[in-house]
Write an enzyme that holds these catalytic residues in place. Structure first.
Site, PDB file in Angstrom:
ATOM      1  N   SER A   1      19.482  37.545  16.602  1.00 42.36           N
ATOM      2  CA  SER A   1      20.783  36.581  16.538  1.00 42.36           C
ATOM      3  C   SER A   1      20.420  35.250  16.804  1.00 42.36           C
ATOM      4  O   SER A   1      19.274  34.926  17.091  1.00 42.36           O
ATOM      5  CB  SER A   1      21.560  37.055  17.907  1.00 42.36           C
ATOM      6  OG  SER A   1      22.319  36.039  18.409  1.00 42.36           O
TER       7      SER A   1
ATOM      8  N   TYR B   1      21.912  37.882  27.086  1.00 41.89           N
ATOM      9  CA  TYR B   1      21.944  38.616  25.578  1.00 41.89           C
ATOM     10  C   TYR B   1      21.038  37.931  24.552  1.00 41.89           C
ATOM     11  O   TYR B   1      20.296  38.655  23.822  1.00 41.89           O
ATOM     12  CB  TYR B   1      23.542  38.194  24.891  1.00 41.89           C
ATOM     13  CG  TYR B   1      23.510  38.564  23.623  1.00 41.89           C
ATOM     14  CD1 TYR B   1      23.696  39.739  23.100  1.00 41.89           C
ATOM     15  CD2 TYR B   1      23.576  37.491  22.564  1.00 41.89           C
ATOM     16  CE1 TYR B   1      23.687  39.838  21.715  1.00 41.89           C
ATOM     17  CE2 TYR B   1      23.953  37.580  21.216  1.00 41.89           C
ATOM     18  CZ  TYR B   1      23.803  38.931  20.751  1.00 41.89           C
ATOM     19  OH  TYR B   1      23.999  39.166  19.437  1.00 41.89           O
TER      20      TYR B   1
END
Length: 386
Positions: A174, A199
């Protein structure tokens, strides 16, 4: 025929990847795909069911094609409902299917949700990814006998059926791993040691785990750092989708950091194109001067390289919602917008340097934000009706 595992196959990117592979095959060959997804309720499960129905509608033709190319008459696509954290299930899938390529897209997504429910991220993004790595590792030693040294360093011999173990693991990382980096655009060579959300930390851990397994077991791995993926039937927790839902309900949308954020939006078809190209070109296995494997490991950005100011993004979105008839022509947008401070875990800018992707694969995302939001608005109108 290539046998491919796609985890997160009912997810936004995963379902679109499966549809692409069913339609076009892979590298000129027919494919047999196993899709894995736990169909959790992080967002509306009916969207996942909608994507699965689209896949099912595409399976019939692909299955007929696969049967013509497979003596066993294997189905072109098999869906398995299950969780990455279920090690026994993962091991069984690898043992029964002997995957050539693994594309790990399953993950607990979302920056803000990681603040509320960290356990979900550890289970899926850390333990689940570890299970995938271990299964890839043991794909090299469960089909033929060889020396302990050969097993340890992932130098498989073909078994009697020609199976050589997993030849490429492609996994989703990501743009969140860049954290609060000030230098833009973000390049894969940049240090990413300061995540600002759990995350992001789990995604960085995936890259570290993959490097370790590439070094120890010679598993070709490629990580892909996605930049704000959007498009039809996407995730409702993403800004473009959530804004549309709120505006349609007459609610106020909140624009973070008083509108002074920039995002590098990437349309889902561009993401899928990048994944397919990367799947076909695993990092080469080679030995270093010490006689030990140099890790067959790579990381790429997939982003448009055109960061958009959030206020400009909102303006384009509202124009396309009006054009598609999602909202009435006299809708008062100004009365439904609120500028608010930055939220915990967010970053002010995402901006991809995708030159490495262009260099190695001849591809850079090309679909503009207006094109992509137009397709989303038209899908939204069709899916939700009036």
């Amino acid at each position: 025929m290539k046998t491919i595992l796609v985890t997160g196959s009912a997810g936004f990117i995963g379902a679109n990847l499966v549809l692409r592979l069913l339609k076009e095959g892979f590298g000129g060959e027919a494919v047999r795909i196993v899709g894995l997804d736990n169909l959790n309720d992080y967002y509306d499960p009916s969207l996942k069911e909608y994507r699965l129905r689209k896949v099912e509608a595409a399976v019939q033709d692909a299955t007929a094609s696969a049967k013509q190319n497979s003596p066993a008459g294997s189905p072109a696509y098999t869906f398995v409902k299950g969780d990455l954290a279920d090690k026994a299930l993962i091991d069984r899938l690898f043992s029964e299917n002997r995957f050539d390529i693994v594309v790990n897209l399953a993950a607990q997504a979302g920056v803000r949700y990681s603040i509320e429910n960290p356990d979900a991220y550890i289970q899926s993004n850390v333990i689940g990814f570890y299970n995938i790595l271990e299964a890839c590792r043991h794909s090299y030693d469960c089909h033929s006998e060889r020396s302990e040294e050969s097993r340890s360093f992932g130098k498989p011999q073909d078994d009697k059926d020609g199976y050589r173990g997993v030849q490429h693991l492609v996994y989703a990382s990501s743009s969140s791993v860049y954290g609060g980096n000030k230098k833009v655009p973000f390049a894969v060579e940049d240090r990413v040691d300061n995540p600002v959300s759990l995350y992001a930390a789990t995604k960085k851990s995936n890259e570290l785990f993959a490097h370790c397994y590439a070094k120890l077991y010679n598993i070709p791995t490629t990580g892909l750092r996605f930049f704000t993926v959007y498009g039809p039937a996407g995730r409702p927790d993403m800004a473009y989708f959530g804004f549309t839902n709120k505006l349609l309900a007459g609610k106020t949308i909140q624009i973070y950091n008083y509108g002074n954020c920039r995002r590098d939006f990437t349309y889902v078809d561009d993401i899928v194109e990048g994944i397919v190209r990367v799947m076909a070109k695993a990092p080469a296995k080679r030995d270093g001067e010490d006689g030990l494997p140099v890790p067959p490991y790579a990381v790429y950005n997939i982003g448009g390289g055109r960061p958009e100011n959030l206020l400009d993004f909102v303006n384009i979105l509202q124009e396309e919602l009006l054009r598609a008839g999602v909202l009435p022509a006299d809708y008062d947008f100004e009365a439904h917008k609120e500028l608010v401070p930055m939220q915990p875990g967010d970053v002010p800018t995402t901006y991809a340097d995708a030159s490495a992707l262009e260099r190695d694969f001849g591809f850079t995302p090309r679909i503009t934000l207006r094109e992509g939001l137009r397709k989303f608005a038209e899908w939204y109108k069709e899916y939700y009706g009036s």
